[in-house]
Scaffold this motif. Structure first.
Motif, mmCIF file in Angstrom:
data_model
loop_
_atom_site.group_PDB
_atom_site.id
_atom_site.type_symbol
_atom_site.label_atom_id
_atom_site.label_comp_id
_atom_site.label_asym_id
_atom_site.label_seq_id
_atom_site.Cartn_x
_atom_site.Cartn_y
_atom_site.Cartn_z
ATOM 1 N N ASP A 161 5.795 -8.350 12.312
ATOM 2 C CA ASP A 161 7.166 -7.212 12.266
ATOM 3 C C ASP A 161 6.304 -6.109 13.079
ATOM 4 O OD1 ASP A 161 9.242 -5.966 12.024
ATOM 5 O OD2 ASP A 161 9.229 -5.606 9.638
ATOM 6 N N ASP A 162 7.275 -5.348 13.631
ATOM 7 C CA ASP A 162 6.979 -4.000 14.790
ATOM 8 C C ASP A 162 6.608 -2.901 13.845
ATOM 9 O OD1 ASP A 162 8.180 -5.372 16.587
ATOM 10 O OD2 ASP A 162 10.114 -4.723 16.522
ATOM 11 N N VAL A 163 6.899 -2.514 12.553
ATOM 12 C CA VAL A 163 6.591 -1.706 11.740
ATOM 13 C C VAL A 163 6.502 -2.229 10.304
ATOM 14 C CG1 VAL A 163 8.994 -0.966 11.310
ATOM 15 C CG2 VAL A 163 7.236 0.710 11.168
ATOM 16 N N ASP A 164 5.744 -1.418 9.519
ATOM 17 C CA ASP A 164 5.505 -1.768 8.153
ATOM 18 C C ASP A 164 6.854 -0.997 7.425
ATOM 19 O OD1 ASP A 164 3.040 -2.827 8.457
ATOM 20 O OD2 ASP A 164 1.977 -1.281 7.793
ATOM 21 N N ARG A 165 7.382 -1.950 6.071
ATOM 22 C CA ARG A 165 8.594 -1.684 5.734
ATOM 23 C C ARG A 165 8.586 -1.113 4.171
ATOM 24 N NH1 ARG A 165 12.075 -1.779 10.005
ATOM 25 N NH2 ARG A 165 11.429 -3.893 11.172
ATOM 26 N N PRO A 166 9.661 0.008 3.773
ATOM 27 C CA PRO A 166 9.296 0.415 2.657
ATOM 28 C C PRO A 166 9.926 -0.649 1.473
ATOM 29 C CG PRO A 166 10.429 1.913 4.187
ATOM 30 C CD PRO A 166 10.235 0.757 4.766
ATOM 31 N N TYR A 175 0.934 -1.216 0.119
ATOM 32 C CA TYR A 175 -0.014 0.039 0.116
ATOM 33 C C TYR A 175 0.811 1.327 0.041
ATOM 34 C CZ TYR A 175 0.900 0.580 5.058
ATOM 35 O OH TYR A 175 1.664 0.698 6.128
ATOM 36 N N ARG A 176 0.179 2.424 -0.353
ATOM 37 C CA ARG A 176 0.979 3.524 -0.359
ATOM 38 C C ARG A 176 0.589 4.389 1.119
ATOM 39 N NH1 ARG A 176 4.796 5.328 -3.480
ATOM 40 N NH2 ARG A 176 4.001 7.757 -3.345
ATOM 41 N N GLY A 177 1.812 4.773 1.933
ATOM 42 C CA GLY A 177 1.429 5.241 3.057
ATOM 43 C C GLY A 177 2.650 6.027 3.842
ATOM 44 N N VAL A 178 2.388 6.393 4.787
ATOM 45 C CA VAL A 178 3.347 7.395 5.592
ATOM 46 C C VAL A 178 3.584 6.663 7.070
ATOM 47 C CG1 VAL A 178 4.005 9.712 6.595
ATOM 48 C CG2 VAL A 178 2.605 9.335 4.585
ATOM 49 N N LEU A 179 4.982 6.261 7.200
ATOM 50 C CA LEU A 179 5.345 5.821 8.256
ATOM 51 C C LEU A 179 5.524 6.788 9.472
ATOM 52 C CD1 LEU A 179 8.279 3.399 6.934
ATOM 53 C CD2 LEU A 179 5.862 2.789 7.827
ATOM 54 N N GLU A 180 5.428 6.069 10.702
ATOM 55 C CA GLU A 180 5.444 6.923 11.951
ATOM 56 C C GLU A 180 6.998 7.254 11.869
ATOM 57 O OE1 GLU A 180 3.122 7.933 14.413
ATOM 58 O OE2 GLU A 180 1.853 7.059 12.916
ATOM 59 N N PRO A 181 7.375 8.480 12.819
ATOM 60 C CA PRO A 181 8.654 8.813 12.752
ATOM 61 C C PRO A 181 9.316 7.872 13.674
ATOM 62 C CG PRO A 181 7.225 10.161 13.995
ATOM 63 C CD PRO A 181 6.498 9.378 13.181
ATOM 64 N N PRO A 182 10.779 7.695 13.467
ATOM 65 C CA PRO A 182 11.451 6.883 14.358
ATOM 66 C C PRO A 182 11.493 7.279 15.704
ATOM 67 C CG PRO A 182 12.971 8.044 12.992
ATOM 68 C CD PRO A 182 11.628 8.231 12.339
ATOM 69 N N LYS A 183 11.559 6.150 16.655
ATOM 70 C CA LYS A 183 11.501 6.533 17.948
ATOM 71 C C LYS A 183 12.793 6.993 18.730
ATOM 72 C CE LYS A 183 8.515 2.486 19.204
ATOM 73 N NZ LYS A 183 8.303 1.319 19.751
ATOM 74 N N GLY A 184 12.718 7.855 19.540
ATOM 75 C CA GLY A 184 14.095 8.418 20.088
ATOM 76 C C GLY A 184 14.153 9.931 19.402
ATOM 77 N N LYS A 185 15.422 10.304 19.196
ATOM 78 C CA LYS A 185 15.747 11.625 18.657
ATOM 79 C C LYS A 185 15.297 11.554 17.255
ATOM 80 C CE LYS A 185 19.313 15.084 18.259
ATOM 81 N NZ LYS A 185 20.593 15.425 18.746
#
Length: 581
Positions: free
Chosen positions: A315-320, A285-295
Motif C-alpha cells: 500500500d502507499d500509506v498505512d491505514r487507520p 501500531y499506534r502512530g501519526v500519519l503524514e498529512p494528505p498530499k496537496g492542500k
C-alpha cells in the motif's frame, strides 16, 4: 479439444527433441513459448514466438532456430506450411482436415467443447453487487451484478469451484437512515403528514414497507422516541430491503450462494480476532500519519491513531483501523470479513466494486496479503459508470427510487438477456453507454441482435431440413462426411471455432468475461458472411437440393456454430433464441 494447445504441444515436443539432438542447447526453459493467431490472418493460421524467446538463452540467431524448427514441424500431417518471416517469426498453416476436425469435435463434445480443467478445482470466492441494503438496486449495481455473475460462470466453466457472494453492508449508519425513513412512511401510513429531511430516503419503494409495518404493529411507535424503535426498525427494514434486492437480482437471472452480513461481525469478537491476527504479525501500531498530499483540509490535525502497517504489503500509506473515539473505522470490519473468507479456505478472492471504490484497492489487497501470508491472491475489479440514453436524451431518473434509475427500470425496458449482453460489450473498467433504442434495433450495430440472429439462422436451417425429411440431429451431423466443407469462407468459420477453447482460458485467467461477448460477435460475423456468400454461390448453401450427404456436412458446420454461441451465451447468462420475431 484445444487446437492451439495441441499445436503448442507439437512445437514444444520438437524443441525438446532439438535440445536432445544438440541442435539447441540443453536446459532451455520453454514456458514462454506461445502459439497464437497471427495479427494479420494473411500470414497464416497460427504463429509461434519460439525462436524469438529462445534466441538469447540459446545464444543463437532467431532465424536459425526458426528454420530448424520449421523443417521439423512440416513433417507433421497437420502442418501444411511452416514459413519463417522477418527476424525469426514462424507462421504456420494447417491442413484442411484439421479445421474439419474442429467441426466434428464441437459436435461430439457439445457445450463441453471449450470447457477446461484450467482451474483444477481451485476454490474462488466472487463477491459482487454488495450494495447497501437501503433500497432497490440501481443501474450501476446492474453492471456489477452482470459482470460478477458472468465472471463466476466463466470461472466455473474453466474448472474452478466458485462461490457467488453478496456482502450485506448492514452495520453502518446508513441503515439507521433507512430505519428513520421507514418510520416516516409508517407515520404516513397512519395518516400523519410527514416531511423527508435531507439525508433520508424519499423513494416510493418504502411506502409499502411503512404500510405493512402499520398493519403489523398499529400505532405502537407513534410518538415514541428513537431509542424505542430504531434497533427494531433497522432489522425490519433491512429484511424488507433484502427481499427487494433478491427479487431485483432474480429479475436479472442472478442467484447468490451466500449472503454475508456485516452486522454479524460486530459484538461477536470477529473483528477483534482479525485485528489480533495482524497484531501478532507486528502489523498493528499506534502512530501519526503524514498529512494528505496537496492542500490540507482546514480541520486536519496530526493525531495518534491505531494503524495497520499496510505499506508492508504494497500500500502507499498505512491505514487507520480505529477512530479517535475508539470505534472501528469502515476498514476494520472489511478486514474481518476478508479474514473470514481466508479462513473458509478459498484459494483466490475476487471483489467487484464500483468505480468510486478505487481508493480501496491497495489497502484491501494489502490486508488480504497480510491475513493469508501471501497465500491467497485478491483481485479487485472496478466497474465504471453506465450512462443511459433514450430518444437521444439521458434517461430520466426513477420516481420509485427517488433519485436514481433502478435495475428493474432497465430490465423492464429491454429484458434480462439484452441487459446482460449489453453490459458486457465493454471492458469492466471502461464507461458504458446504454441506449435503449439501439439495444433493441435489428442491425449489425446491435451486438445482441447480431449474435442471437446467427443462432436463430442455424435453428431455421435445421427446421427446414427436418421439414424436407433430412436427418439433422446432432448424432447424425456429428458423423457426417465433412470432405465437402473446404471453401475459404467455411474454413474461416472453422478457424474461429478453433479459437473458442483458447479464448475461454484467456478470459478466465484475466478475469475478463467481456472477451466472451466480443468473440461471439466475431464468430457471428464470420457465420453471417458465410450465409451471405451462399446467396451468391449455390455450393455454399446449407441445404443442397437432392444431396443429403452434402447438406448434412454443411449443416454440421452451422450446428457447430450454434453450439459454441449457446455455450458462450450461457456463460454470459443469456438465453439463445430459436427464431427472431
Amino acid at each position: 479439444m484445444n487446437l492451439f494447445a495441441d499445436i503448442r504441444a507439437l512445437v514444444v515436443t520438437n524443441l525438446t527433441e532439438m535440445m536432445q539432438a544438440g541442435v539447441l542447447p540443453a536446459g532451455l526453459v520453454l514456458d514462454n513459448v506461445t502459439v497464437e493467431p497471427p495479427r494479420d490472418p494473411a500470414h497464416g493460421d497460427m504463429a509461434t514466438n519460439a525462436a524469438m524467446v529462445l534466441a538469447k538463452p540459446a545464444k543463437m540467431k532467431p532465424r536459425d532456430i526458426a528454420e530448424a524448427l520449421a523443417a521439423r514441424l512440416i513433417e507433421d500431417p497437420r502442418i501444411a506450411t511452416a514459413e519463417v518471416a522477418g527476424p525469426g517469426f514462424l507462421n504456420l498453416r494447417l491442413a484442411g482436415d484439421v479445421w474439419r476436425g474442429v467441426i466434428g469435435a464441437v459436435l461430439q463434445q457439445g457445450e463441453d467443447y471449450g470447457r477446461s480443467d484450467l482451474g483444477q478445482g481451485r476454490k474462488i470466492n466472487v463477491e459482487y453487487v454488495s450494495a447497501n441494503p437501503t433500497g432497490p438496486l440501481h443501474v450501476g449495481h446492474t453492471r456489477g451484478a452482470v459482470f460478477g455473475d458472468a465472471l463466476a460462470s466463466l470461472l466455473a466453466y474453466s474448472g474452478h469451484e466458485v462461490t457467488r457472494e453478496y456482502y450485506i453492508n448492514d452495520g453502518g449508519a446508513q441503515v439507521d437512515v433507512l430505519a428513520r425513513s421507514v418510520y416516516l412512511r409508517y407515520l404516513e401510513a397512519l395518516g400523519e403528514a410527514v416531511e423527508f429531511p435531507d439525508g433520508t430516503y424519499p423513494g416510493e419503494y418504502l411506502i409499502e414497507v411503512g404500510e405493512t409495518l402499520a398493519k403489523e404493529i398499529g400505532d405502537r411507535y407513534v410518538g415514541q422516541p428513537e431509542s424505542v424503535w430504531l434497533q427494531e426498525l433497522r432489522e425490519y427494514s433491512t429484511d424488507k430491503m433484502l427481499v427487494l434486492i433478491r427479487d431485483d437480482l432474480a429479475s436479472l437471472g442472478v442467484k447468490m450462494d451466500v449472503f454475508f452480513s456485516e452486522k454479524s461481525l460486530y459484538g461477536t469478537g470477529r473483528i477483534e480476532d482479525a485485528i489480533q491476527h495482524l497484531c501478532d504479525k507486528g502489523l498493528i501500531y499506534r502512530g501519526v500519519l503524514e498529512p494528505p498530499k496537496g492542500k490540507l483540509p482546514e480541520d486536519w490535525e496530526p493525531r495518534e491513531q491505531t494503524l495497520f502497517k499496510s505499506t508492508d504489503h504494497g500500500d502507499d500509506v498505512d491505514r487507520p483501523i480505529k477512530k479517535s473515539d475508539g470505534s472501528w473505522t469502515y476498514f476494520a470490519p472489511d478486514i474481518a470479513y476478508h479474514y473470514d473468507k481466508v479462513l473458509r479456505g478459498f484459494d483466490e478472492l475476487i471483489d467487484v466494486f464500483g468505480a468510486d471504490h478505487g481508493g480501496y484497492v491497495k489497502r484491501m489487497k494489502a490486508a488480504v496479503s497480510a491475513l493469508s501470508e501471501g497465500r491467497v491472491p485478491l483481485d479487485i475489479k472496478l466497474t465504471q459508470l453506465v450512462k443511459l440514453w433514450k430518444n437521444g436524451e439521458p434517461f430520466k431518473m426513477s420516481k420509485r427510487a427517488g433519485n436514481f434509475v433502478t435495475l428493474r427500470d432497465v430490465v423492464e425496458q429491454v429484458g434480462p438477456d439484452v441487459t446482460r449482453f449489453v453490459m458486457l460489450t465493454r471492458k469492466n473498467d471502461a464507461p458504458l453507454d446504454f441506449d435503449f433504442d439501439k439495444v433493441l434495433e435489428q442491425s449489425r450495430e446491435n451486438p445482441v441482435f447480431y449474435v442471437q440472429y446467427a443462432h436463430a439462422r442455424v435453428m431455421s436451417v435445421l427446421r427446414k431440413a427436418a421439414a424436407a425429411g433430412i436427418a439433422a440431429d446432432d448424432a447424425t451431423l456429428g458423423a457426417a462426411d465433412l470432405s465437402s466443407v473446404g471453401h475459404e469462407a467455411e474454413l474461416t468459420v472453422a478457424r474461429k471455432l478453433a479459437e473458442w477453447p483458447r479464448l475461454v482460458e484467456i478470459a478466465a485467467r484475466s478475469h475478463e468475461p467481456h472477451r466472451i461477448a466480443f468473440y461471439l460477435y466475431e464468430l457471428s460475423g464470420d457465420f453471417h458472411a458465410l450465409w451471405n456468400r451462399g446467396n451468391e454461390l449455390h455450393e455454399l448453401r446449407f441445404l443442397q437440393e437432392g444431396d443429403t450427404a452434402t447438406s448434412q456436412a454443411k449443416m454440421a458446420m452451422a450446428r457447430a456454430v450454434s453450439v459454441v454461441i449457446s455455450a458462450g451465451l450461457g456463460i454470459l447468462g443469456v438465453t439463445p433464441v430459436q427464431e427472431m420475431r
